[in-house]
Design a protein around this motif. Structure first.
Motif, short mmCIF file in Angstrom:
data_model
loop_
_atom_site.label_atom_id
_atom_site.label_comp_id
_atom_site.label_asym_id
_atom_site.label_seq_id
_atom_site.Cartn_x
_atom_site.Cartn_y
_atom_site.Cartn_z
N PHE A 8 25.81 -3.96 84.61
CA PHE A 8 24.95 -5.03 84.11
C PHE A 8 23.58 -4.85 84.76
O PHE A 8 23.42 -4.07 85.71
N ASN A 9 22.62 -5.56 84.23
CA ASN A 9 21.26 -5.52 84.78
C ASN A 9 21.19 -6.57 85.88
O ASN A 9 21.05 -7.76 85.60
N ASN A 10 21.25 -6.11 87.13
CA ASN A 10 21.28 -7.05 88.25
C ASN A 10 19.88 -7.57 88.54
O ASN A 10 18.88 -7.07 88.01
N ASN A 11 19.78 -8.55 89.42
CA ASN A 11 18.51 -9.17 89.80
C ASN A 11 17.74 -9.65 88.57
O ASN A 11 16.58 -9.28 88.35
N ILE A 12 18.38 -10.46 87.79
CA ILE A 12 17.79 -10.95 86.55
C ILE A 12 17.13 -12.30 86.78
O ILE A 12 17.16 -12.85 87.88
N CYS A 13 16.56 -12.80 85.73
CA CYS A 13 15.84 -14.07 85.81
C CYS A 13 16.65 -15.17 85.12
O CYS A 13 17.42 -14.91 84.19
N GLN A 14 16.39 -16.37 85.57
CA GLN A 14 17.09 -17.50 84.98
C GLN A 14 16.74 -17.62 83.51
O GLN A 14 15.64 -17.27 83.07
N ASN A 15 17.77 -18.12 82.74
CA ASN A 15 17.62 -18.32 81.29
C ASN A 15 17.35 -17.02 80.54
O ASN A 15 16.76 -17.03 79.46
N TYR A 18 22.41 -17.29 82.94
CA TYR A 18 22.46 -18.15 84.13
C TYR A 18 21.32 -19.17 84.03
O TYR A 18 20.15 -18.79 83.84
N ASP A 19 21.67 -20.42 84.16
CA ASP A 19 20.68 -21.49 84.02
C ASP A 19 19.88 -21.73 85.29
O ASP A 19 18.77 -22.26 85.23
N SER A 20 20.41 -21.38 86.42
CA SER A 20 19.76 -21.68 87.70
C SER A 20 19.63 -20.40 88.52
O SER A 20 20.43 -19.46 88.38
N THR A 21 18.62 -20.40 89.40
CA THR A 21 18.45 -19.27 90.30
C THR A 21 19.48 -19.34 91.41
O THR A 21 20.06 -20.39 91.69
N GLY A 22 19.74 -18.21 92.04
CA GLY A 22 20.70 -18.16 93.13
C GLY A 22 21.48 -16.88 93.11
O GLY A 22 21.21 -15.95 92.32
N SER A 23 22.51 -16.80 93.97
CA SER A 23 23.38 -15.63 94.05
C SER A 23 24.76 -16.00 93.53
O SER A 23 25.33 -17.03 93.92
N CYS A 72 34.50 -7.16 91.48
CA CYS A 72 33.44 -8.15 91.52
C CYS A 72 32.14 -7.51 91.99
O CYS A 72 32.15 -6.62 92.85
N TYR A 73 31.03 -8.00 91.46
CA TYR A 73 29.70 -7.57 91.89
C TYR A 73 28.84 -8.82 92.12
O TYR A 73 28.94 -9.80 91.37
N PRO A 74 27.98 -8.77 93.11
CA PRO A 74 27.07 -9.91 93.30
C PRO A 74 25.95 -9.87 92.26
O PRO A 74 25.45 -8.81 91.89
N VAL A 75 25.57 -11.03 91.77
CA VAL A 75 24.50 -11.16 90.79
C VAL A 75 23.44 -12.08 91.38
O VAL A 75 23.75 -13.20 91.80
N THR A 76 22.19 -11.58 91.44
CA THR A 76 21.08 -12.38 91.95
C THR A 76 20.21 -12.84 90.80
O THR A 76 19.70 -12.01 90.03
N VAL A 77 20.06 -14.12 90.65
CA VAL A 77 19.25 -14.71 89.59
C VAL A 77 17.96 -15.22 90.23
O VAL A 77 17.99 -16.09 91.10
N LEU A 78 16.84 -14.63 89.80
CA LEU A 78 15.55 -14.92 90.41
C LEU A 78 14.76 -15.95 89.61
O LEU A 78 15.00 -16.15 88.41
N THR A 79 13.79 -16.54 90.31
CA THR A 79 12.93 -17.54 89.67
C THR A 79 11.90 -16.85 88.79
O THR A 79 11.28 -15.86 89.19
N LYS A 80 11.66 -17.34 87.61
CA LYS A 80 10.69 -16.78 86.69
C LYS A 80 9.29 -17.27 87.07
O LYS A 80 9.08 -18.45 87.30
N PRO A 81 8.29 -16.36 87.18
CA PRO A 81 6.94 -16.80 87.55
C PRO A 81 6.27 -17.57 86.42
O PRO A 81 6.66 -17.46 85.25
N ILE A 82 5.23 -18.35 86.79
CA ILE A 82 4.41 -19.08 85.82
C ILE A 82 3.04 -18.41 85.80
O ILE A 82 2.33 -18.38 86.81
N VAL A 83 2.66 -17.85 84.65
CA VAL A 83 1.47 -17.00 84.55
C VAL A 83 0.36 -17.73 83.81
O VAL A 83 0.60 -18.38 82.77
N ASN A 84 -0.90 -17.62 84.35
CA ASN A 84 -2.08 -18.15 83.66
C ASN A 84 -3.31 -17.51 84.28
O ASN A 84 -3.27 -16.97 85.40
#
Length: 733
Positions: A220-227, A266-271, A289-301
């Motif tokens: 799978f594509n690890n270190n993904i972003c929420q939603n 994944y709806d929320s960030t975390g491991s 089993c593999y650990p999955v890290t869900v990162l926070t999506k940045p806000i760009v402007n």
């Protein structure tokens, strides 16, 4: 081997043998050693006999003391004479048993017996084991229980070799408890239990059958972003002779799915811990089993601004939150990765700028449009790029396009907003005329051109020094000018003109004649003033001094007389310096030198305007040799030369004078020279005794300093005539 012994017999029946030599076999030095003499049943003991027992007919017999048959040993003819024996003592009772082991040795002298004791403890332990299930899957945990009695120490072997009674590899586990667990790879495994009370050891074993489990893996594509959807792909391998029958996913956030390829958000960030359980057709299952890290999506402007095409670059301000990396697309083909970039557009128009802000794996995108306004094209022309004279009016022609307003700065503190203004310059100097053009977007463009205003120069006077002389004549010309900073000189002799930046120039005329000089002073390029001085410089012919010499022209003897031959040209008067302190003004002088030496002669040849000088150095040679024909040692007059015989000469390099009597006996000789002159004389004696009055013979050989050999004395006809190096001396008393 046998050896001789002396035996004394005391008994009467042996008296007949008293004092005889007998061959007697040695006594029996028998004994044995045991590897151990105390232990538990069954006790294995190794026996070693003494090698001192010898004789080819020797034998040994072991009695084990346990009702087993005796063991007979026959001595080997070569070492080792007796082999190693093994025996096992068994105690089937419940008490301690003692065994007496005896060894009897036999030879021709008889037999001898030795005994040792072996103590054997009874065997009271029993080995028993159980397993929760003899059949399972790879990865399952098997539980084994120790049901043995009487043991004090327990160990397990999970890979037991029945044939060799050994534990294979590192599979021996010491366990003080009654229960042990183990996980096996697929295959058949024999598990053994070892027990001991530190006296006896017992072993029991059981067979475990382990079926292969599937090898589970997924990607799978690890270190993904929420939603953001994540794709999980099963990559498991089924055991031989089976197939994968079920896939169960647990994503660690409470959600689960079935299938070999699934997607999850994944709806929320975390491991999180994502697990896949795969079941094969043989009933075995496995989980990975593999650990999955869900990162926070940045806000760009970001922010920017509309601008003119010539007031770039546009500076963009990044207001993004949570991003570490940026990718800009400026809508014109240019890109950037810096946080706050600037971009310059080459053409006007509306451009959409897109910013992608990201962390290592998460990103956000936003776009904004911006307008690039066109600019006017400012330009103008001047009648020329420089002007001579003050004041200088300059008409400017405006050639701008796309402009609606103008602002002029002429660089002399005068300004204008006219389309085509007239500028007036009252002071000489270099100026930049600057035009600023405007359009309806307040976009500006500028154009500037340099202009130089020069005053007209004035030549006040010209000085020439010298204005007359002989060729080659070098003159210096100086112009006194106002506003002159460049000069063009024409010297009237047909050569090229000379340009300088200084008002003074040096020039050399190579030919005679009368010349006119012209000089033009410039303030800049064609801004100039010219003056011509006619027939100002007069160049006369120069004398050329030269001469030759004729030394000793009268012939031998050479008395140092030199004839000077004047070869000068264009001269009317002369001054000679002969180098010995004497001078002359004669055209072709003759001079006699008193010394033999090198002299430097200088001739100054002059005419009415100029003079020329030449110097030459030459060697003056004075050479002569005179040999007298008489001497009177007793002469009372003042002339000392009458009282001696001495050759007189000069300019001599090598010399030898000799005096002989008329029988050819050498009376006197000399080769001494001082300052090229003979230095010694004959006083008419021989070895300090005066010679009688008589006629004697002289002989002289000499070489002058120029290498010439002295020819001899020249005699007149009445003296015999000829030139001779030998002659007569009359000694008068």
């Amino acid at each position: 081997m046998d050896r001789p012994w002396v035996v004394n017999l005391d008994r009467p029946r042996w008296s007949a043998c008293s004092g005889l030599r007998w061959s007697v076999s040695p006594a029996l030095p028998i004994d044995f050693a045991m590897s151990q003499n105390f232990g538990c049943s069954d006790l294995h003991v190794s026996f070693t006999t003494s090698n001192l027992i010898f004789s080819s007919s020797d034998t040994l017999s072991f009695n084990w003391g346990d009702s087993t048959p005796n063991t007979l040993l026959i001595r080997s003819p070569t070492p080792p004479y007796w082999g190693l024996l093994h025996h096992t003592f068994v105690n089937n009772s419940t008490t301690i048993d003692t065994f007496i082991v005896s060894l009897t040795g036999h030879n021709s002298c008889g037999s001898k017996t030795v005994t040792h004791m072996v103590i054997v403890l009874p065997d009271t332990i029993q080995a028993f084991m159980s397993v929760n299930s003899p059949i399972g899957c790879a990865g399952d945990t098997f539980t084994f229980r120790d049901l043995s009695t009487g043991s004090l120490y327990t160990s397990w072997c999970f890979d037991y070799d029945i044939v060799n009674d050994t534990c294979v590899g590192a599979n021996l586990v010491v366990s003080p408890g009654t229960t042990v667990q183990h996980t096996f790879s697929a295959g058949t495994h024999i598990v053994a239990l070892y027990i001991t009370d530190f006296c006896a050891t017992k072993t029991t074993f059981d067979t475990i059958y382990v079926k292969p489990s599937p090898i589970v893996d997924f990607s799978f594509n690890n270190n993904i972003c929420q939603n953001t959807p994540v794709t999980f792909i099963e990559q498991s391998t089924s055991p031989d002779s089976s197939f994968l029958s079920a896939f169960n996913w647990q994503f660690g956030d409470g959600d689960s799915l079935s299938g070999n390829v699934v997607k999850h958000i994944y709806d929320s960030t975390g491991s999180y811990n994502a697990c896949l359980t795969v079941t094969s057709s043989n009933g075995c299952a496995n989980t990975k089993c593999y650990p999955v890290t869900v990162l926070t999506k940045p806000i760009v402007n970001f922010s920017g601004y509309d601008t003119c095409v010539n007031t770039q670059p546009i500076q963009f301000t990044n207001t993004s939150v949570g991003a570490n990396f940026y990718q800009w697309n400026f809508g014109d083909g240019n890109t950037s990765v810096v946080s706050n970039p600037a971009n310059e557009y080459t053409t006007p128009g509306t451009f959409t700028i897109t910013l992608i802000g990201s962390t290592n794996f998460c990103s956000d995108t936003i776009s904004h449009p911006f307008i690039i306004y066109p600019k006017p094209i400012a330009d103008f022309t001047l009648p020329a790029n420089y002007f001579c004279g003050l004041p200088a009016p300059v008409q400017v022609t405006n050639t701008s396009t796309g402009a609606q307003g103008y602002s002029w700065d002429f660089g002399n503190n005068t300004y204008s907003t006219a389309v085509n203004p007239l500028a007036t310059f009252s002071t000489a100097g270099n100026y930049n005329v600057l035009l600023t053009a405007f359009n309806q977007f307040n976009c500006k463009d500028t154009a500037q051109h340099p202009i130089a205003i020069y005053p007209l120069p004035v030549i006040n006077s010209v000085n020439i020094e010298p204005f007359e002389g002989c060729e080659p004549l070098q003159i210096t010309v100086s112009a006194n000018t106002t506003n002159g900073n460049a000069f063009l000189w024409n010297f009237g002799d047909g050569t090229s003109t000379v340009s300088t930046t200084l008002p003074t120039v040096t020039y050399t005329y190579q030919d005679t004649g009368t010349y006119s000089i012209s000089v033009t002073a410039y303030s800049f390029l064609t801004c100039g003033d010219t003056i011509t001085l006619s027939d100002t410089v007069k160049v006369h012919i120069k004398p050329i001094a030269n001469f030759d010499t004729l030394i000793n022209s009268s012939g031998y003897p050479f008395d140092g007389t030199v004839d000077f031959i004047n070869q000068s040209q264009n001269a009317t008067s002369y001054i000679w310096n002969f180098g010995d302190g004497f001078n002359s003004v004669v055209v072709n002088p003759v001079h006699r030198y008193e010394e033999v030496d090198s002299f430097t002669i200088t001739l100054i040849a002059s005419n009415i305007y100029c003079q020329d000088t030449i110097s030459k150095t030459f060697l003056v040679i004075k050479k002569d040799l005179y040999v007298p024909n008489a001497l009177a040692p007793d002469f009372g007059g003042s002339d000392t030369l009458v009282r001696i015989w001495k050759p007189i000469g000069m300019g001599i390099r090598d010399y030898r004078a000799q005096v002989f009597d008329k029988w050819g006996k050498l009376l006197w000789e000399s080769s001494v020279l001082i300052d090229t002159k003979p230095a010694e004389a004959w006083d008419g004696t021989y070895q300090g005794i005066p010679c009688p009055q008589d006629v004697y013979v002289w002989k002289v050989d000499a070489v002058f300093i120029d290498g010439e050999i002295w020819p001899g004395m020249k005699y007149k006809k009445d003296e015999g005539g000829g030139i001779k190096r030998i002659g007569s001396i009359t000694l008068v008393r």
